[in-house]
Design a protein around this motif. Structure first.
Motif, PDB file in Angstrom:
ATOM      1  N   LYS A  62      26.393  13.971  16.188  1.00 22.70           N
ATOM      2  CA  LYS A  62      25.741  14.452  14.964  1.00 22.70           C
ATOM      3  C   LYS A  62      26.052  15.927  14.754  1.00 22.70           C
ATOM      4  O   LYS A  62      25.940  16.739  15.677  1.00 22.70           O
ATOM      5  N   ALA A  63      26.456  16.254  13.559  1.00 19.52           N
ATOM      6  CA  ALA A  63      26.702  17.655  13.195  1.00 19.52           C
ATOM      7  C   ALA A  63      26.003  17.929  11.873  1.00 19.52           C
ATOM      8  O   ALA A  63      25.837  17.035  11.038  1.00 19.52           O
ATOM      9  N   TYR A  64      25.533  19.171  11.692  1.00 14.32           N
ATOM     10  CA  TYR A  64      25.071  19.629  10.386  1.00 14.32           C
ATOM     11  C   TYR A  64      26.182  20.538   9.861  1.00 14.32           C
ATOM     12  O   TYR A  64      26.422  21.600  10.441  1.00 14.32           O
ATOM     13  N   GLU A  65      26.858  20.077   8.840  1.00 15.94           N
ATOM     14  CA  GLU A  65      28.045  20.782   8.333  1.00 15.94           C
ATOM     15  C   GLU A  65      29.032  20.943   9.495  1.00 15.94           C
ATOM     16  O   GLU A  65      29.453  19.931  10.049  1.00 15.94           O
ATOM     17  N   LEU A 101      17.770  14.291  17.827  1.00 20.73           N
ATOM     18  CA  LEU A 101      17.891  13.051  18.587  1.00 20.73           C
ATOM     19  C   LEU A 101      16.720  12.118  18.272  1.00 20.73           C
ATOM     20  O   LEU A 101      16.898  10.915  18.054  1.00 20.73           O
ATOM     21  N   MET A 102      15.507  12.680  18.233  1.00 20.71           N
ATOM     22  CA  MET A 102      14.320  11.860  17.967  1.00 20.71           C
ATOM     23  C   MET A 102      14.356  11.255  16.555  1.00 20.71           C
ATOM     24  O   MET A 102      13.921  10.126  16.346  1.00 20.71           O
ATOM     25  N   LYS A 103      14.887  12.021  15.603  1.00 24.95           N
ATOM     26  CA  LYS A 103      14.983  11.487  14.233  1.00 24.95           C
ATOM     27  C   LYS A 103      15.974  10.331  14.165  1.00 24.95           C
ATOM     28  O   LYS A 103      15.800   9.390  13.389  1.00 24.95           O
ATOM     29  N   ILE A 104      16.996  10.396  15.009  1.00 24.74           N
ATOM     30  CA  ILE A 104      17.958   9.278  15.068  1.00 24.74           C
ATOM     31  C   ILE A 104      17.303   8.078  15.750  1.00 24.74           C
ATOM     32  O   ILE A 104      17.454   6.936  15.316  1.00 24.74           O
ATOM     33  N   GLU A 129      20.711   9.472  10.199  1.00 26.44           N
ATOM     34  CA  GLU A 129      21.810   8.641  10.651  1.00 26.44           C
ATOM     35  C   GLU A 129      22.814   9.484  11.453  1.00 26.44           C
ATOM     36  O   GLU A 129      23.119  10.613  11.061  1.00 26.44           O
ATOM     37  N   ALA A 130      23.277   8.923  12.532  1.00 25.53           N
ATOM     38  CA  ALA A 130      24.289   9.617  13.328  1.00 25.53           C
ATOM     39  C   ALA A 130      25.621   9.581  12.575  1.00 25.53           C
ATOM     40  O   ALA A 130      25.867   8.691  11.759  1.00 25.53           O
ATOM     41  N   ARG A 148      23.120   2.581  17.300  1.00 25.48           N
ATOM     42  CA  ARG A 148      21.690   2.553  17.630  1.00 25.48           C
ATOM     43  C   ARG A 148      21.295   1.079  17.676  1.00 25.48           C
ATOM     44  O   ARG A 148      21.409   0.374  16.665  1.00 25.48           O
ATOM     45  N   ILE A 149      20.862   0.639  18.842  1.00 28.51           N
ATOM     46  CA  ILE A 149      20.524  -0.780  19.007  1.00 28.51           C
ATOM     47  C   ILE A 149      19.058  -0.893  19.378  1.00 28.51           C
ATOM     48  O   ILE A 149      18.600  -0.296  20.356  1.00 28.51           O
TER      49      ILE A 149
END
Ligand SMILES: Nc1ncnc2c1ncn2[C@@H]1O[C@H](COP(=O)(O)OP(=O)(O)OP(=O)(O)O)[C@@H](O)[C@H]1O
Ligand SMILES: [Mg+2]
Length: 91
Positions: free
Chosen positions: A11-14, A45-48, A54-55, A60-61
């Protein structure tokens, strides 16, 4: 079998890379603390895990019939609510 698996999460922000190839599993009965420096990506991580973010890559299973809950780091409560014996109630 885990209740929840994250596999190879990126996950990256910009251009700011936050999570790089992260694996995370949670099994029944486990209590897990995620420890890291400020801005290290714990909430991301917790939001994912929760499913509101979304990653960019990875899987995500979630086992069937599993409900994920999350208390926000800075919860905003409605005006007029108060805490009574650990439960939120209206005035
Ligand atoms: N929506 C967003 N857009 C852009 N950057 C973000 C966003 N959310 C978080 N960030 C940045 O991503 C990085 C990781 O943030 P995150 O909130 O996941 O860290 P954290 O480990 O939970 O931090 P803290 O210990 O302060 O709670 C930080 O640099 C943060 O500023
Ligand atoms: Mg946080």
């Amino acid at each position: 079998m885990a209740l929840l698996d994250l596999i190879g999460i990126h996950k990256a922000y910009e251009t700011q890379k936050i999570l790089t190839n992260v694996d995370f599993s949670l099994h029944e009965g486990e209590r897990v603390a995620i420890i890291g420096k400020n801005g290290g990506g714990k909430s991301t991580l917790m939001k994912i895990v929760y499913g509101i973010l979304e990653a960019d890559e990875g899987r995500r299973i979630l086992q069937k019939n599993i409900k994920v809950g999350m208390l926000d780091q800075t919860p905003r409560f409605k005006e007029g609510m108060k805490c009574q014996r650990g439960r939120l109630k209206r005035n």
